[in-house]
Design a protein around this motif. Structure first.
Motif, mmCIF file in Angstrom:
data_model
loop_
_atom_site.group_PDB
_atom_site.id
_atom_site.type_symbol
_atom_site.label_atom_id
_atom_site.label_comp_id
_atom_site.label_asym_id
_atom_site.label_seq_id
_atom_site.Cartn_x
_atom_site.Cartn_y
_atom_site.Cartn_z
ATOM 1 N N ALA A 186 0.841 -1.202 0.000
ATOM 2 C CA ALA A 186 0.000 0.000 0.000
ATOM 3 C C ALA A 186 0.874 1.249 0.000
ATOM 4 C CB ALA A 186 -0.934 -0.006 1.212
ATOM 5 N N ASN A 187 0.230 2.379 -0.188
ATOM 6 C CA ASN A 187 0.956 3.645 -0.181
ATOM 7 C C ASN A 187 0.122 4.729 0.496
ATOM 8 O OD1 ASN A 187 -0.251 5.703 -2.413
ATOM 9 N ND2 ASN A 187 -0.580 3.577 -3.058
ATOM 10 N N TYR A 188 0.816 5.757 0.959
ATOM 11 C CA TYR A 188 0.175 6.959 1.504
ATOM 12 C C TYR A 188 0.447 8.088 0.516
ATOM 13 C CZ TYR A 188 -0.576 11.036 4.541
ATOM 14 O OH TYR A 188 -0.999 12.226 5.069
ATOM 15 N N THR A 189 -0.606 8.752 0.061
ATOM 16 C CA THR A 189 -0.469 9.794 -0.955
ATOM 17 C C THR A 189 -1.429 10.945 -0.677
ATOM 18 O OG1 THR A 189 0.068 8.117 -2.629
ATOM 19 C CG2 THR A 189 -0.571 10.291 -3.437
ATOM 20 N N SER A 190 -0.963 12.166 -0.895
ATOM 21 C CA SER A 190 -1.848 13.332 -0.912
ATOM 22 C C SER A 190 -2.271 13.523 -2.359
ATOM 23 C CB SER A 190 -1.123 14.566 -0.376
ATOM 24 O OG SER A 190 -0.830 14.396 0.997
ATOM 25 N N ARG A 191 -3.570 13.387 -2.615
ATOM 26 C CA ARG A 191 -4.041 13.215 -3.988
ATOM 27 C C ARG A 191 -4.436 14.510 -4.696
ATOM 28 N NH1 ARG A 191 -8.516 8.800 -2.528
ATOM 29 N NH2 ARG A 191 -8.863 10.402 -0.944
ATOM 30 N N SER A 192 -4.872 15.523 -3.921
ATOM 31 C CA SER A 192 -5.426 16.693 -4.596
ATOM 32 C C SER A 192 -5.357 17.935 -3.721
ATOM 33 C CB SER A 192 -6.894 16.426 -4.967
ATOM 34 O OG SER A 192 -7.537 17.607 -5.393
ATOM 35 N N GLY A 193 -5.105 19.075 -4.356
ATOM 36 C CA GLY A 193 -5.108 20.359 -3.657
ATOM 37 C C GLY A 193 -6.388 21.134 -3.860
ATOM 38 N N LYS A 194 -7.430 20.474 -4.347
ATOM 39 C CA LYS A 194 -8.698 21.153 -4.615
ATOM 40 C C LYS A 194 -9.223 21.872 -3.375
ATOM 41 C CE LYS A 194 -13.454 20.275 -6.131
ATOM 42 N NZ LYS A 194 -14.437 19.241 -6.559
ATOM 43 N N LEU A 195 -9.041 21.278 -2.211
ATOM 44 C CA LEU A 195 -9.539 21.874 -0.971
ATOM 45 C C LEU A 195 -8.399 22.436 -0.113
ATOM 46 C CD1 LEU A 195 -12.180 19.161 0.005
ATOM 47 C CD2 LEU A 195 -12.562 21.309 -1.211
ATOM 48 N N SER A 196 -7.250 22.642 -0.716
ATOM 49 C CA SER A 196 -6.095 23.123 0.047
ATOM 50 C C SER A 196 -6.361 24.474 0.675
ATOM 51 C CB SER A 196 -4.866 23.218 -0.871
ATOM 52 O OG SER A 196 -3.766 23.783 -0.169
ATOM 53 N N ASN A 197 -5.835 24.642 1.884
ATOM 54 C CA ASN A 197 -5.933 25.942 2.566
ATOM 55 C C ASN A 197 -4.871 26.912 2.076
ATOM 56 O OD1 ASN A 197 -3.907 24.317 3.742
ATOM 57 N ND2 ASN A 197 -3.965 25.480 5.641
ATOM 58 N N VAL A 198 -3.992 26.449 1.205
ATOM 59 C CA VAL A 198 -2.941 27.292 0.626
ATOM 60 C C VAL A 198 -3.283 27.529 -0.843
ATOM 61 C CG1 VAL A 198 -0.485 27.503 0.115
ATOM 62 C CG2 VAL A 198 -1.229 26.325 2.194
#
Length: 531
Positions: free
Chosen positions: A30-42
């Motif tokens: 398995a892997n851990y991934t940040s998939r999208s910045g659509k809701l990013s606070n930056v």
């Protein structure tokens, strides 16, 4: 509250999974991934600061699981059997845990990018796989706690990096000495966090970026315990002598001038002294009391920092954009027309019949000249300073300002830009609170753990999810390799076993042992080279 129960740090439904995997499956990857910045606070963010894995390894995979392995087998599994049987409504089979206890270690291998790497979305900084057949359930059993313990630190670190980048940007533009920058963003989030442990985790994320100002003591303890930091040998985090409203109010009979003198003469005669200054009449303190205290402040060996704590921080620090029209009554027939003309041209204040006015929260309000100028300009008028090599005004070293409340990334940029527009260097400290560090979720960067490969009947099988109802949740498939292409990290999926051994993901944990250790200093250096 500390709950040590390594085998139960998971969702209840995962109890069933040791029996639910296909009987021929012997390995889960398995892997851990940040998939999208659509809701990013930056705003316009495209990378996440990878920080926090070593803490997870030391605190959970080693410290907490060691309690399980150190206990005798019956004691190790008894409470698990009791709790899970009660929650699921039937006697659970804990033979899989007994087998793990007999083994005596966690048969897992974790590969990762170096902590402090700024990782693009869709690129996994972590992969996890079981190292021994019969323990395929373990990989995704730890999914819940891996996610829970990692996304908050990475999210806070990403937010902190964003603040640091803006401070660096304006220091460069205005000629502010670069050594001041790490002290400009100060962590005031402790009291607003979801408990002291969350404060320590998030506070470490703040420190990891390279910002050093903090009032969150547990963050420094966290850095020492999990990342080999040492306050005796390096600057981990720092703060200053500072007051709060309760302290100021205790001088209600004597008044603020005597309060300042007492602090400067008897309690904090040297170094940085920060004084909350809006307990009663902030602008009176700035325009009347500080000039009376000027001689003592300038003679003191250190900096007195004025701290407003209410009102619009942008306008308190930088003032109002004043229309250059010296007197609108000479041009139009009514104040309403004057206000419309000024606001229509992008100004926030105007002059009418010898008085200043502005629109505050939708209402017309009379303003004093000091409010038009803002705190930084008022301090310059009283204490002066020098010019930077870029020609911007730099407040004298004996005086400074901090605003510690409601400083979002948007307001940070507004404050520094407006100061620059007025000819001032970006010499101001801004507090970063729980709104910035806690008004986030796992979805802020779309962080998730997903299985992408299994060994089934001695054959490697690529697995993936691709929901017809949400294409954004499509996962990678198969074994993964992360490499650098044209200066950017890229994930290659469905690679061969030989290819998976290549690339930038390196083994950091295997069979219960931490293989590769990093430090806070390493992380800060790595982040600094990327921004």
């Amino acid at each position: 509250m500390t709950i040590t129960a390594a085998s139960m740090q998971k969702d209840v439904y995962k109890e069933f999974h040791s029996r639910a995997y296909h009987p021929d499956v012997t390995e889960v990857y398995a892997n851990y991934t940040s998939r999208s910045g659509k809701l990013s606070n930056v705003e316009n963010n495209n990378k996440v600061a990878f920080v926090g894995l070593q803490y997870f390894i030391k605190s959970y995979l080693q410290e907490e699981w060691q309690v399980f392995f150190d206990a005798d087998k019956e004691s190790a599994v008894a409470n698990h059997r009791r709790i899970m049987s009660a929650m699921l409504g039937y006697p659970v089979d804990i033979s899989y845990l007994e087998a793990l206890h007999d083994l005596g270690y966690l048969p897992l291998k974790i590969k990762a990018l170096p902590e402090g790497t700024l990782v693009p979305y869709q690129v996994p900084p972590i992969t996890i796989v079981n190292t021994k057949p019969g323990f395929e359930w373990l990989t995704n059993m730890i999914e819940t706690v891996l996610s829970c313990e990692n996304w908050p630190i990475q999210t806070s670190a990403t937010t902190s990096v964003a603040y640091l980048k803006v401070f660096r940007e304006f220091a460069g533009k205005t000629g502010l000495p670069k050594e001041i920058v790490p002290f400009q963003g100060h962590d005031f989030s402790f009291r607003g966090m979801f408990g002291k442990h969350a404060a320590a985790m998030s506070g470490f994320g703040h420190l990891a970026s390279g910002l050093v100002g903090t009032d969150t003591i547990p963050a420094v303890l966290f850095a020492e315990k999990y990342y080999s930091a040492n306050v005796d040998e390096e600057l981990v985090g720092c703060s200053v002598d500072a007051t709060e409203h309760s302290v100021t109010c205790s001088w209600i009979l004597e008044g603020e001038i005597e309060f300042f003198r007492y602090l400067m003469r008897e309690q904090s005669p040297t170094g940085i002294l920060s004084v909350v200054s809006d307990t009663w009449d902030f602008w009176k303190l700035v325009t009347e009391y500080l000039p009376l205290l000027k001689e003592e402040i300038m003679a003191r060996n250190g900096t007195v920092v004025i701290r407003p704590d209410s009102g619009d921080p942008v306008k308190i620090l930088t003032g109002y954009r004043l229309s250059p029209v010296s007197e609108y009554s000479e041009l139009v027939n009514s104040q309403h027309e004057a206000e419309q003309a000024a606001v229509g041209e992008g100004f926030e204040a105007y002059s009418w019949q010898g008085e200043y006015y502005g629109v505050v929260e939708g209402e017309t309000q009379r303003l004093e000249l000091c409010e038009i100028k803002g705190l930084i300009e008022c301090l310059w008028d009283t204490f002066g300073g020098t010019l930077t090599d870029k020609g911007y005004k730099l407040l004298d070293d004996h005086i400074g300002a901090i605003y510690g409340d409601a400083i979002t990334l948007t307001r940070q940029r507004q404050i520094l830009q407006r100061l620059m527009d007025k000819g001032f260097a970006s010499k101001v400290v801004l507090g970063i609170g729980s709104f910035s560090y806690q008004y986030v979720t796992r979805d802020t960067h779309g962080s998730a753990v997903k299985a992408t490969s299994v060994v089934k009947g001695n054959q490697r099988v690529a697995i993936f999810k691709e929901p017809k109802t949400d294409s954004k949740k499509r996962s990678a498939k198969g074994l993964l390799k992360v490499d650098c292409v044209d200066g950017e990290l890229v994930c290659f999926d469905n690679v061969s076993e030989a290819e998976e051994q290549e690339g930038l993901l390196q083994v950091v944990f295997e069979d219960g042992k931490l293989i590769k250790e990093t430090t806070l200093s390493d992380i800060r250096t790595r982040i600094s080279t990327q921004i």
